[in-house]
Enzyme design. Structure first.
Site, PDB file in Angstrom:
ATOM      1  N   ASP A 170       0.849  -1.193   0.000  1.00  0.00           N
ATOM      2  CA  ASP A 170       0.000   0.000   0.000  1.00  0.00           C
ATOM      3  C   ASP A 170       0.884   1.242   0.000  1.00  0.00           C
ATOM      4  OD1 ASP A 170      -2.122  -1.733   0.146  1.00  0.00           O
ATOM      5  OD2 ASP A 170      -2.570  -1.317   2.258  1.00  0.00           O
ATOM      6  N   LYS A 187      -5.640  -8.058   0.549  1.00  0.00           N
ATOM      7  CA  LYS A 187      -6.632  -8.727   1.383  1.00  0.00           C
ATOM      8  C   LYS A 187      -6.150 -10.089   1.858  1.00  0.00           C
ATOM      9  CE  LYS A 187     -10.919  -7.997   1.048  1.00  0.00           C
ATOM     10  NZ  LYS A 187     -10.967  -6.955   2.088  1.00  0.00           N
ATOM     11  N   ALA A 223      -2.994 -11.225   2.275  1.00  0.00           N
ATOM     12  CA  ALA A 223      -1.928 -11.092   3.266  1.00  0.00           C
ATOM     13  C   ALA A 223      -2.464 -10.534   4.580  1.00  0.00           C
ATOM     14  CB  ALA A 223      -0.821 -10.190   2.723  1.00  0.00           C
ATOM     15  N   ALA A 263      -8.481  -2.310   6.647  1.00  0.00           N
ATOM     16  CA  ALA A 263      -8.222  -3.692   7.069  1.00  0.00           C
ATOM     17  C   ALA A 263      -9.092  -4.171   8.224  1.00  0.00           C
ATOM     18  CB  ALA A 263      -6.747  -3.909   7.419  1.00  0.00           C
ATOM     19  N   ALA A 264     -10.109  -3.398   8.599  1.00  0.00           N
ATOM     20  CA  ALA A 264     -10.995  -3.876   9.663  1.00  0.00           C
ATOM     21  C   ALA A 264     -11.720  -5.149   9.232  1.00  0.00           C
ATOM     22  CB  ALA A 264     -12.007  -2.788  10.025  1.00  0.00           C
ATOM     23  N   GLY A 265     -12.217  -5.144   7.995  1.00  0.00           N
ATOM     24  CA  GLY A 265     -12.885  -6.340   7.490  1.00  0.00           C
ATOM     25  C   GLY A 265     -11.953  -7.523   7.392  1.00  0.00           C
ATOM     26  N   ASP A 266     -10.715  -7.285   6.954  1.00  0.00           N
ATOM     27  CA  ASP A 266      -9.736  -8.363   6.863  1.00  0.00           C
ATOM     28  C   ASP A 266      -9.381  -8.896   8.245  1.00  0.00           C
ATOM     29  OD1 ASP A 266      -9.653  -8.058   4.113  1.00  0.00           O
ATOM     30  OD2 ASP A 266      -7.951  -6.679   4.175  1.00  0.00           O
TER      31      ASP A 266
END
Length: 302
Positions: free
Chosen positions: A14, A41, A43, A251-254
Site C-alpha cells: 500500500d 486482502k 496477506a 483492514a478492519a474487514g480483513d
C-alpha cells in the site's frame, strides 16, 4: 488447540499519501505524508489469523522486486508458512495507491501485478497444505478461475471454507456459493451480490437470506459500527459491534475474517468466533494502517 488456516489470495504494498482533501480531476495537490504499508486482502487476513492464534500458510504470488521481498519477509516474521508464496520473474508486485483526506475518506487504485499470476497450478502443487488445513480462506483480488478452483478443492477435501467476496461488482456463480461455508461480505458487497439495497439490519438480513437461497450455507454481513448479521439455517442473528473511537477503518474487514477463521480453526463455536472477530476488528480501527493495525492475541485476553 492452535488450528491451521490456509489463506489463498493477494499481497499488495500500500502506497499511502495523506492530504487535506482528495484531488479533483486534473488537479495537483501538496500531500502531507507518504508511507508504504504491507497490505492486500489475502496477506492482511493471513497476518490477522497468525497474530490471533492460528498456524497459517499463505498461497500467493509476489513480483521479483523490492516490494515482493519486503512482503515475503513481513509474512515470515509473523511466523506464516511462505513455501507456497511464489516469486514471479519479470513481474511487479501488487500495489494499492491510496490517497486519504482529513476526514479519513480515501480513493484507491489497485494494480494487480503478480497477484494476477496466481493459478490453480500453484494450488495443486501445494495440495498437501490444503489437506492439512482446518479452515481455507479466499478473497477476490486474484483471478476468478483460481478462486473457483480453490473453493471447489477445499470443499472436496471437506474443509471449512470462507469466502470474503471482495472486490465484487455483481452476483457470483452459484457453484461458488455451493462450496462456501461462510460467505462474509460487507454491506456494499452484499448489495452488489444481490442487487438489493443493503444499509441497515433488516436489509442485511434480507440479503443474507437471498444469498443462502443461492447456495451459501451461512452468510455474515459486516456492517461496521452497526455490527454484523449472520443468516443460517437457524434464521438470522445480530451481533452488536463494540463501541470504539475509529481512527482508520483500513483492514478492519480483513481483521474480522482472519480472526474469525483463527477462532473456528481452534474449535470455537460460530457465535464465539464472530464475537472474537468483532473484538479484533474493533481494536484495529483505533490504529492507522492495514497490517500495522491488526492486534495480537494477548490484546484480546488470549
Amino acid at each position: 488447540m492452535q488450528g491451521r488456516v490456509v489463506v489463498i489470495g493477494s499481497l499488495n504494498m500500500d502506497l499511502v499519501t495523506r492530504a487535506q482533501r482528495l484531488p479533483r480531476a486534473g488537479e495537483t495537490l501538496a500531500g502531507e505524508s507518504f508511507t508504504t504499508v504491507p497490505g492486500g486482502k489475502g496477506a492482511n487476513q493471513a497476518v490477522a489469523a497468525a497474530r490471533l492464534g492460528a498456524e497459517v500458510a499463505m498461497i500467493g504470488c509476489v513480483g521479483d522486486d523490492a516490494y515482493g521481498q519486503s512482503l515475503r519477509e513481513g509474512l515470515i516474521a509473523e511466523g506464516i508458512d511462505c513455501r507456497a508464496l511464489e516469486v514471479v520473474a519479470g513481474m511487479s508486485s501488487g500495489v494499492a495507491l491510496i490517497v486519504v483526506d482529513a476526514a479519513s475518506q480515501n480513493t484507491i487504485v489497485i494494480v494487480a501485478g503478480s497477484n494476477g499470476c496466481l493459478s490453480s497450478r500453484l494450488i495443486e502443487r501445494f495440495d498437501a497444505m490444503l489437506q492439512g488445513a482446518d479452515v481455507v480462506v479466499c478473497q477476490m483480488e486474484v483471478p476468478p478461475d483460481t478462486v473457483a478452483f480453490a473453493l471447489a478443492r477445499a470443499r472436496q477435501l471437506g474443509k471449512t471454507v470462507i469466502l470474503n467476496p471482495a472486490p465484487v461488482n455483481g452476483p457470483l456463480p452459484v457453484e461458488w456459493l455451493a462450496s462456501v461455508d461462510y460467505l462474509i461480505p460487507n454491506e456494499s458487497e452484499a448489495a452488489a451480490l444481490t442487487g438489493l439495497p443493503v444499509d441497515d439490519l433488516s436489509s442485511a438480513q434480507e440479503a443474507g437470506r437471498h444469498l443462502r437461497g443461492l447456495g451459501a450455507a451461512r452468510v455474515i454481513v459486516t456492517l461496521g459500527a452497526q455490527g454484523a448479521v449472520m443468516v443460517s439455517a437457524r434464521g438470522s442473528e445480530h451481533f452488536a459491534a463494540p463501541v470504539v473511537q475509529a481512527v482508520d477503518t483500513t483492514a478492519a474487514g480483513d481483521t474480522f475474517v482472519g480472526a474469525f477463521a483463527a477462532a473456528l480453526a481452534r474449535g470455537c463455536t460460530e457465535h464465539e468466533s464472530i464475537l472474537f472477530g468483532q473484538r479484533a476488528a474493533a481494536i484495529s480501527v483505533t490504529r492507522a494502517g492495514a497490517q500495522p493495525s491488526i492486534p495480537r492475541l494477548e490484546e484480546l485476553g488470549g
